[in-house]
Write a protein that holds these residues in place. Structure first.
Motif, PDB file in Angstrom:
ATOM      1  N   GLN A 164       4.651  -5.787   2.340  1.00  0.00           N
ATOM      2  CA  GLN A 164       5.211  -6.470   3.501  1.00  0.00           C
ATOM      3  C   GLN A 164       4.092  -6.933   4.411  1.00  0.00           C
ATOM      4  O   GLN A 164       2.981  -6.380   4.387  1.00  0.00           O
ATOM      5  CB  GLN A 164       6.143  -5.533   4.267  1.00  0.00           C
ATOM      6  CG  GLN A 164       7.328  -5.072   3.456  1.00  0.00           C
ATOM      7  CD  GLN A 164       8.225  -4.132   4.252  1.00  0.00           C
ATOM      8  OE1 GLN A 164       8.077  -3.961   5.452  1.00  0.00           O
ATOM      9  NE2 GLN A 164       9.168  -3.530   3.568  1.00  0.00           N
ATOM     10  N   GLU A 165       4.379  -7.928   5.195  1.00  0.00           N
ATOM     11  CA  GLU A 165       3.431  -8.451   6.180  1.00  0.00           C
ATOM     12  C   GLU A 165       2.828  -7.294   6.979  1.00  0.00           C
ATOM     13  O   GLU A 165       3.547  -6.415   7.458  1.00  0.00           O
ATOM     14  CB  GLU A 165       4.160  -9.414   7.122  1.00  0.00           C
ATOM     15  CG  GLU A 165       3.277 -10.106   8.120  1.00  0.00           C
ATOM     16  CD  GLU A 165       2.618 -11.358   7.560  1.00  0.00           C
ATOM     17  OE1 GLU A 165       1.599 -11.762   8.131  1.00  0.00           O
ATOM     18  OE2 GLU A 165       3.104 -11.919   6.570  1.00  0.00           O
ATOM     19  N   GLY A 166       1.502  -7.275   7.070  1.00  0.00           N
ATOM     20  CA  GLY A 166       0.815  -6.277   7.876  1.00  0.00           C
ATOM     21  C   GLY A 166       0.503  -4.969   7.158  1.00  0.00           C
ATOM     22  O   GLY A 166      -0.136  -4.095   7.749  1.00  0.00           O
ATOM     23  N   ASP A 167       0.930  -4.816   5.904  1.00  0.00           N
ATOM     24  CA  ASP A 167       0.616  -3.587   5.172  1.00  0.00           C
ATOM     25  C   ASP A 167      -0.889  -3.405   5.070  1.00  0.00           C
ATOM     26  O   ASP A 167      -1.656  -4.371   5.023  1.00  0.00           O
ATOM     27  CB  ASP A 167       1.201  -3.617   3.752  1.00  0.00           C
ATOM     28  CG  ASP A 167       2.662  -3.205   3.705  1.00  0.00           C
ATOM     29  OD1 ASP A 167       3.188  -2.689   4.705  1.00  0.00           O
ATOM     30  OD2 ASP A 167       3.283  -3.408   2.646  1.00  0.00           O
ATOM     31  N   ARG A 168      -1.303  -2.131   5.024  1.00  0.00           N
ATOM     32  CA  ARG A 168      -2.706  -1.774   4.845  1.00  0.00           C
ATOM     33  C   ARG A 168      -2.861  -1.183   3.443  1.00  0.00           C
ATOM     34  O   ARG A 168      -2.298  -0.125   3.152  1.00  0.00           O
ATOM     35  CB  ARG A 168      -3.146  -0.759   5.907  1.00  0.00           C
ATOM     36  CG  ARG A 168      -3.088  -1.336   7.313  1.00  0.00           C
ATOM     37  CD  ARG A 168      -3.418  -0.320   8.395  1.00  0.00           C
ATOM     38  NE  ARG A 168      -2.847   1.002   8.210  1.00  0.00           N
ATOM     39  CZ  ARG A 168      -1.584   1.352   8.464  1.00  0.00           C
ATOM     40  NH1 ARG A 168      -0.739   0.453   8.920  1.00  0.00           N
ATOM     41  NH2 ARG A 168      -1.169   2.587   8.281  1.00  0.00           N
ATOM     42  N   VAL A 169      -3.618  -1.863   2.597  1.00  0.00           N
ATOM     43  CA  VAL A 169      -3.798  -1.458   1.201  1.00  0.00           C
ATOM     44  C   VAL A 169      -5.242  -1.010   0.998  1.00  0.00           C
ATOM     45  O   VAL A 169      -6.175  -1.676   1.441  1.00  0.00           O
ATOM     46  CB  VAL A 169      -3.478  -2.639   0.244  1.00  0.00           C
ATOM     47  CG1 VAL A 169      -3.715  -2.242  -1.202  1.00  0.00           C
ATOM     48  CG2 VAL A 169      -2.046  -3.116   0.453  1.00  0.00           C
ATOM     49  N   GLU A 170      -5.395   0.129   0.343  1.00  0.00           N
ATOM     50  CA  GLU A 170      -6.718   0.619  -0.045  1.00  0.00           C
ATOM     51  C   GLU A 170      -6.778   0.600  -1.562  1.00  0.00           C
ATOM     52  O   GLU A 170      -5.864   1.078  -2.236  1.00  0.00           O
ATOM     53  CB  GLU A 170      -6.952   2.043   0.469  1.00  0.00           C
ATOM     54  CG  GLU A 170      -7.019   2.155   1.977  1.00  0.00           C
ATOM     55  CD  GLU A 170      -8.228   1.463   2.579  1.00  0.00           C
ATOM     56  OE1 GLU A 170      -9.308   1.456   1.945  1.00  0.00           O
ATOM     57  OE2 GLU A 170      -8.101   0.920   3.680  1.00  0.00           O
ATOM     58  N   ILE A 171      -7.847   0.033  -2.099  1.00  0.00           N
ATOM     59  CA  ILE A 171      -8.069  -0.029  -3.541  1.00  0.00           C
ATOM     60  C   ILE A 171      -9.449   0.566  -3.791  1.00  0.00           C
ATOM     61  O   ILE A 171     -10.454   0.039  -3.307  1.00  0.00           O
ATOM     62  CB  ILE A 171      -8.011  -1.477  -4.056  1.00  0.00           C
ATOM     63  CG1 ILE A 171      -6.677  -2.122  -3.692  1.00  0.00           C
ATOM     64  CG2 ILE A 171      -8.239  -1.508  -5.568  1.00  0.00           C
ATOM     65  CD1 ILE A 171      -6.615  -3.626  -3.926  1.00  0.00           C
ATOM     66  N   LEU A 172      -9.466   1.659  -4.529  1.00  0.00           N
ATOM     67  CA  LEU A 172     -10.719   2.371  -4.768  1.00  0.00           C
ATOM     68  C   LEU A 172     -10.996   2.469  -6.260  1.00  0.00           C
ATOM     69  O   LEU A 172     -10.128   2.875  -7.028  1.00  0.00           O
ATOM     70  CB  LEU A 172     -10.654   3.782  -4.177  1.00  0.00           C
ATOM     71  CG  LEU A 172     -10.302   3.857  -2.694  1.00  0.00           C
ATOM     72  CD1 LEU A 172     -10.009   5.277  -2.302  1.00  0.00           C
ATOM     73  CD2 LEU A 172     -11.428   3.297  -1.871  1.00  0.00           C
ATOM     74  N   ALA A 173     -12.213   2.113  -6.647  1.00  0.00           N
ATOM     75  CA  ALA A 173     -12.630   2.233  -8.045  1.00  0.00           C
ATOM     76  C   ALA A 173     -13.332   3.573  -8.227  1.00  0.00           C
ATOM     77  O   ALA A 173     -14.061   4.017  -7.348  1.00  0.00           O
ATOM     78  CB  ALA A 173     -13.567   1.097  -8.418  1.00  0.00           C
ATOM     79  N   PRO A 174     -13.095   4.237  -9.365  1.00  0.00           N
ATOM     80  CA  PRO A 174     -13.778   5.520  -9.597  1.00  0.00           C
ATOM     81  C   PRO A 174     -15.281   5.320  -9.739  1.00  0.00           C
ATOM     82  O   PRO A 174     -15.725   4.273 -10.221  1.00  0.00           O
ATOM     83  CB  PRO A 174     -13.168   6.015 -10.906  1.00  0.00           C
ATOM     84  CG  PRO A 174     -12.593   4.822 -11.562  1.00  0.00           C
ATOM     85  CD  PRO A 174     -12.260   3.845 -10.474  1.00  0.00           C
TER      86      PRO A 174
END
Length: 64
Positions: A50-60
Protein backbone atom coordinates in the motif's frame (compact mmCIF):
# COMPACT_ATOMS: atom_id res chain seq x y z
CA UNK A 1 2.55 4.08 -5.85
CA UNK A 2 5.16 5.55 -3.55
CA UNK A 3 6.76 3.31 -0.91
CA UNK A 4 10.02 3.32 1.04
CA UNK A 5 12.55 0.59 0.21
CA UNK A 6 15.52 0.25 2.56
CA UNK A 7 15.03 3.84 3.70
CA UNK A 8 14.75 5.32 0.19
CA UNK A 9 11.49 6.68 -1.23
CA UNK A 10 10.63 4.88 -4.49
CA UNK A 11 7.86 4.88 -7.07
CA UNK A 12 6.77 1.32 -7.95
CA UNK A 13 4.03 -0.41 -9.94
CA UNK A 14 4.15 -3.69 -8.00
CA UNK A 15 1.01 -4.67 -6.10
CA UNK A 16 2.54 -7.39 -3.93
CA UNK A 17 5.86 -7.98 -2.24
CA UNK A 18 6.63 -10.82 -4.68
CA UNK A 19 5.93 -8.47 -7.61
CA UNK A 20 8.21 -5.84 -6.06
CA UNK A 21 11.11 -8.28 -5.79
CA UNK A 22 10.60 -9.28 -9.42
CA UNK A 23 10.33 -5.62 -10.50
CA UNK A 24 13.62 -4.85 -8.72
CA UNK A 25 15.30 -8.07 -9.99
CA UNK A 26 15.75 -9.25 -6.40
CA UNK A 27 13.82 -12.50 -6.57
CA UNK A 28 16.79 -14.55 -5.29
CA UNK A 29 17.55 -15.41 -1.69
CA UNK A 30 16.64 -12.34 0.33
CA UNK A 31 14.92 -11.63 3.63
CA UNK A 32 11.98 -9.23 3.58
CA UNK A 33 9.97 -7.14 6.00
CA UNK A 34 7.04 -4.80 5.45
CA UNK A 35 6.38 -2.11 8.05
CA UNK A 36 8.88 -3.81 10.39
CA UNK A 37 7.14 -7.23 10.17
CA UNK A 38 9.09 -10.17 8.72
CA UNK A 39 7.46 -11.67 5.60
CA UNK A 40 8.51 -15.26 4.77
CA UNK A 41 9.09 -16.12 1.10
CA UNK A 42 5.93 -18.26 0.94
CA UNK A 43 3.78 -15.29 2.00
CA UNK A 44 5.21 -12.71 -0.41
CA UNK A 45 2.68 -13.32 -3.23
CA UNK A 46 -0.19 -12.62 -0.80
CA UNK A 47 1.49 -9.60 0.86
CA UNK A 48 -0.28 -6.60 -0.71
CA UNK A 49 1.63 -3.33 -0.77
CA UNK A 50 0.00 0.00 0.00
CA UNK A 51 1.00 3.61 -0.48
CA UNK A 52 3.57 4.60 2.14
CA UNK A 53 4.61 1.06 3.14
CA UNK A 54 8.16 0.64 4.42
CA UNK A 55 9.89 -2.38 2.86
CA UNK A 56 13.24 -3.79 3.94
CA UNK A 57 15.06 -6.18 1.60
CA UNK A 58 18.19 -7.79 2.97
CA UNK A 59 20.59 -10.11 1.16
CA UNK A 60 22.44 -12.74 3.21
CA UNK A 61 26.13 -12.09 3.81
CA UNK A 62 28.92 -14.50 4.54
CA UNK A 63 31.40 -13.88 7.23
CA UNK A 64 31.53 -13.86 10.94
Amino acid sequence: MKIVINGESCEVVAGTLADLLEERALAGRVATAVNETFVPAAQRPACKLQEGDRVEILAPMQGG
